[in-house]
Design a protein around this motif. Structure first.
Motif, PDB file in Angstrom:
ATOM      1  N   THR A 163       1.092  -1.099   0.350  1.00  0.00           N
ATOM      2  CA  THR A 163      -0.183   0.136  -0.221  1.00  0.00           C
ATOM      3  C   THR A 163       1.296   0.683   0.084  1.00  0.00           C
ATOM      4  N   ASN A 165      -0.138   5.147  -0.148  1.00  0.00           N
ATOM      5  CA  ASN A 165      -0.921   5.721   0.358  1.00  0.00           C
ATOM      6  C   ASN A 165      -0.674   7.603   0.192  1.00  0.00           C
ATOM      7  N   TYR A 167       0.801  10.488  -3.383  1.00  0.00           N
ATOM      8  CA  TYR A 167       0.094  10.810  -4.018  1.00  0.00           C
ATOM      9  C   TYR A 167       1.413  10.325  -5.606  1.00  0.00           C
ATOM     10  N   VAL A 242       1.214   4.627  -6.697  1.00  0.00           N
ATOM     11  CA  VAL A 242       0.322   4.942  -5.986  1.00  0.00           C
ATOM     12  C   VAL A 242      -0.728   3.315  -5.594  1.00  0.00           C
ATOM     13  N   GLY A 243      -1.189   3.391  -4.381  1.00  0.00           N
ATOM     14  CA  GLY A 243      -2.652   2.747  -4.064  1.00  0.00           C
ATOM     15  C   GLY A 243      -2.227   1.523  -3.666  1.00  0.00           C
ATOM     16  N   ILE A 244      -2.864   0.223  -4.124  1.00  0.00           N
ATOM     17  CA  ILE A 244      -3.212  -0.996  -3.660  1.00  0.00           C
ATOM     18  C   ILE A 244      -1.651  -1.736  -4.937  1.00  0.00           C
ATOM     19  N   SER A 245      -0.907  -2.256  -4.512  1.00  0.00           N
ATOM     20  CA  SER A 245      -0.199  -2.923  -5.898  1.00  0.00           C
ATOM     21  C   SER A 245      -0.012  -4.211  -4.723  1.00  0.00           C
ATOM     22  N   ASN A 263       5.979   7.984   2.553  1.00  0.00           N
ATOM     23  CA  ASN A 263       4.366   7.749   1.337  1.00  0.00           C
ATOM     24  C   ASN A 263       4.656   9.383   0.551  1.00  0.00           C
TER      25      ASN A 263
END
Lengths: 267, 592
Positions: A163, A165, A167, A242-245, A263
């Motif tokens: 994750t 979080n 940008y 960005v986000g969940i990979s 982050n």
């Protein structure tokens, strides 16, 4: 009020504003006025059809932050000390810190201007100061690392999620720890179809059980010994979006993988 | 405290007489530039110093250049050269530039005349007289191959002699690349490069904005002439040497070379092998600027000799607060900071990740293919070619299925697959070929080409197989089992979907590609295969030798401009060159 400070490459902190700043006027006068983002992108107008095409992936260039500060003190010795101290710390700055948001941005001093108030006799007491910092990395990042640990089983495709979080994509530092000789391991970003694979003959032998992959600086090492040459050709350092990979880890022996990242934010 | 750079002036009696130190006021070194090449070593240098610097300088003076670690007071010699003209101090400028050369050029100051009969290369080199050239014989590293030569050197400088011996030594160029030159310790070296990759350099990390070029420097036919043994003023044709694989790909590209010395036939063969191997394919050159690496970490504070360890080279750092950093710095580790001067050898150079077309195989030859053919014959055919100069031709000789296959494993794993393209032609009858792609985990993706669909007869099929893990809607494909995909097949000029095919990629990269011949309806049966390539997103990876480097040093950092890969060798026609210089007169340049 956002409290800003300067951090050098040894971790020493110098406050620019806030209650810890002793100068009576300067502590609340720090102004952060403008910032802009320049995007490096190559656009070619079409010959006859409307519109244009973009020939490269956009890249944020380094950018400049501009600050102003009013400094004044009835004791000129204190005034001099503050200005000299400010310049001393700006000269060796590595990071500008946002203490309120627990963030920092990698900077270097660009210029520093002093505009003295008053006439003869009032020098060394009061001035408007402006300085600008070039952001070597044009994004803010968390001051503290986020650590994510994975337990890896041998000789199978281990599936995990990571994750981010922030940008912007991140390049984590990865510590891969084994207790036996490890002929290879590979860390795979599934959606990007990207990976880094290490085949190091000494990894996992006695005393060499921890390998560090620094995806931000671009090196691999075991106990300060550079092992970058063992990155398999055609593969290289990875960036996590960005986000969940979805990530997969394959290893010839059981292992623990520790991901450290900060982050990142535009503002 | 930081690393710094020094130039040390050495007298003719080997004593240091002056030291220019980079980060000091007195005689401060403002800038230094070094030009280094794989063949020869340091070629030339220049230093810029303050105008007020008083230097006990004379033309031809030796200067040794060092990187110095100010903490451990260890230093590393990086280059050694000699000065040329003494710079003028007249004028209004506030700095002086000193210029000089590397000791390689000393090899050009001596001329040799001697004939050797069946003499090992090492013996020829050891027979040369290096005295008076300010070289250090204790630092010589002479390890040529065990090749004996019959050769008659007439009025040749040592550089010309080494150039010729190098060509002979490089007869097996693809497997053993020899170099020669003068190293930083003023020792002459002649050895083969270690084939192990010395280091890997990545764009965005170690360098920025490289340029990658392919040079049209193919040579696949060489006509070699030499001076006659008994009448050295006359020349004779030794022979024409050819690389038919290369000329098959690129057409015939011929060069003529004439040696003004007599050289034996075996040595001529060796030279020809070298030229043809080195120039069989276009050279790939990668030039990088702004090669820069950060200094090793030095922690400010005191330093204490760790007595309990009892090892002289181990030190423990304490920071300003008196706490141990718990970092043991072996003094030799600090030399890591000096690794911005690269040693000669092979490097893995990775340019940034991009989407590109990567050629897997042009199918112009069977080189690298594993062929298992019982009910068929596999060869190369120059008719009905789609791209390049040839195609792989597969001729069925039996209708029985015998599992005949051909397979190819690329030198490097191809990652970041987006799609694979292959062109197939079924002549007079459409049968079927099974295409299999294997990845590093032995996952396999299979696809049937042809499928006995006679509408594909006698036309080139350009097949494009999507291999990326996400479908056109950006959703992940099913990783195993069945799934839907539309395939694009181009037959002639029309693009049309073939239909629905139930399979999924399941392969993360391309390690090996295999084609299996199915049974056929008729016999004989011809199938042509051409150009296999993938579209992928990955680092552009090349393993190349470091050919040239220009190092620019200011204060305590170095920027490098590096060139990897090699341009075509300079195949001068010695006769013409020597006649032009007036060294030799020949009645005729070359006679056939």
């Amino acid at each position: 009020m956002i409290e800003f400070s300067l951090e050098d490459d040894k971790g020493n902190i110098f406050s620019l504003n806030g209650v810890s700043v002793t100068n009576t006027i300067g502590k609340n006068s720090l102004g952060f006025q403008n910032e802009s983002f320049n995007i490096d992108t190559n656009i070619i107008e079409k010959s006859s059809l409307p519109g244009s095409i973009r020939t490269n992936d956009p890249r944020i260039e380094s950018r400049v932050l501009e600050f102003v500060l009013n400094v004044s003190d009835p004791d000129y010795t204190a005034y001099q000390s503050f200005i000299s101290g400010l310049l001393y710390n700006l000269n060796k700055v590595a990071y500008l810190r946002d203490e309120t948001g627990s963030r920092r941005i990698e900077v270097t001093l660009n210029n520093f201007n002093i505009s003295y108030d008053g006439g003869v006799g009032s020098q060394w007491l009061s001035s408007n100061v402006s300085f600008s910092l070039t952001c070597l990395k044009p994004y803010w990042e968390d001051i503290n690392f986020t650590e994510t640990n994975y337990t890896v089983s041998a000789s199978v495709t281990n599936e995990f999620t990571f994750t981010n979080n922030g940008y912007l994509e991140v390049q984590p530092v990865i510590e891969f720890v084994v207790a036996a000789p490890c002929s290879f391991f590979e860390i795979i970003l599934v959606a990007e179809n990207d990976s880094i694979r290490i085949e190091d003959p000494i990894f996992g032998t006695p005393g060499n059980g921890v390998i560090t992959i620094d995806n931000e600086q671009g090196f691999v090492e075991i106990d300060n010994l550079d092992r970058t040459v063992y990155v398999i050709g055609g593969l290289g350092f990875i960036s996590l979006p960005v986000g969940i990979s979805d990530i997969q880890i394959i290893s010839s022996v059981a292992a623990t993988a520790k991901f450290y990242h900060r982050n990142r934010y535009y503002v | 405290m930081s690393n710094t750079f020094e130039a040390r002036l050495i007298s003719i009696t080997n004593n240091e007489v002056y030291r220019i130190i980079g980060n000091t006021e007195r005689g401060a070194l403002l800038r230094a530039v070094f030009n280094w090449e794989k063949i020869g070593g340091l070629k030339d240098w220049e230093l810029t110093v303050n105008r007020d610097t008083v230097l006990p300088f004379y033309s031809g003076m030796r200067i040794d250049f060092y990187f110095v670690d100010e903490i451990f007071l260890t230093s590393k010699l990086i280059f050694s050269g000699y000065s040329e003209l003494i710079p003028t101090q007249e004028g209004d400028f506030n700095k002086i530039t000193l210029k000089g050369k590397g000791f390689y050029w000393k090899l050009g100051e001596r001329v040799h005349n001697k004939a050797y009969t069946n003499t090992p290369i090492a013996n020829i080199i050891n027979d040369l007289d290096f005295s008076g050239l300010d070289l250090d014989p204790d630092e010589f590293d002479i390890r040529p191959p065990s090749i004996s030569v019959t050769i008659d050197f007439r009025d040749k400088t040592y550089i010309q002699i080494f150039d010729t011996l190098l060509k002979i030594a490089n007869t097996d160029y693809d497997n053993n690349q020899y170099i020669y030159g003068v190293n930083e310790k003023r020792g002459v070296y002649f050895y083969s490069l270690d084939p192990e990759i010395k280091d890997k350099l990545f764009e965005d990390y170690d360098f920025q904005n490289p340029s990658v070029d392919f040079l049209d420097d193919v040579i696949n036919s060489v006509k070699i002439f030499r001076a006659q043994e008994l009448n050295p003023k006359e020349t004779e044709l030794v022979g024409t040497f050819e690389n038919t694989d290369s000329s098959g790909k690129y057409g015939k590209k011929e060069k003529k070379i004439t040696f003004s010395d007599y050289i034996d036939n075996n040595s001529i063969d060796n030279i020809a092998n070298f030229i043809l191997e080195k120039n069989a394919d276009p050279s790939k050159i990668i030039k990088i600027n702004n090669f820069y690496r950060k200094d090793a970490e030095i922690v400010e504070g005191g330093l204490v000799f760790e007595e309990t360890l009892g090892v002289l080279d181990n030190w423990v750092w304490f920071d300003q607060d008196g706490f141990s950093e718990a970092v043991y710095r072996n003094s030799s580790l600090n030399i890591e900071a000096f690794n911005r001067i690269l040693d000669p050898g092979y490097y893995g150079v990775s340019t940034k990740k991009q989407i590109k077309n990567t050629l897997v195989n042009e199918c112009d030859s069977l080189s690298g293919w594993v062929v298992s053919a019982v009910s068929s014959v596999v060869d190369i055919f120059d008719g009905n070619v789609l791209t390049g100069r040839n195609v792989i031709r597969w001729t069925r000789t039996s209708n029985q299925f015998a599992g005949d296959y051909i397979e190819f494993t690329p030198t490097d794993i191809i990652s970041g697959l987006i799609n694979l393209k292959i062109s197939v032609y079924f002549k007079d009858n459409v049968s079927n070929i099974t295409l299999q792609i294997f990845d590093t985990e032995d996952n396999m993706y299979s696809y049937e080409i042809g499928d006995y669909n006679q509408s594909f007869i006698n036309s080139w099929l350009r097949i494009e197989l999507p291999l990326d893990p996400c479908d056109e809607f950006g959703l992940m494909r099913v990783k195993s089992g069945t799934g839907l995909r539309f395939l694009k097949v181009v037959s002639g000029v029309e693009e049309r979907p073939l239909g629905i095919h139930y399979s999924c990629p399941g392969v993360r990269n391309l390690k090996k590609i295999k084609l299996i011949l199915d049974t056929g309806n008729t016999n004989p049966d011809e199938i042509y295969i051409d150009r296999i390539e993938v579209r992928n997103k990955s680092w552009g990876y090349s393993e190349l030798t470091l050919d040239k480097a220009v190092y620019e040093i200011e204060r305590n950092y170095i920027l490098g401009a590096l060139e990897f890969g090699e341009k075509a060798i300079n195949l001068i026609d010695e006769i013409k060159d020597n006649v032009a210089k007036g060294d030799l007169a020949f009645d005729m340049y070359a006679k056939e």
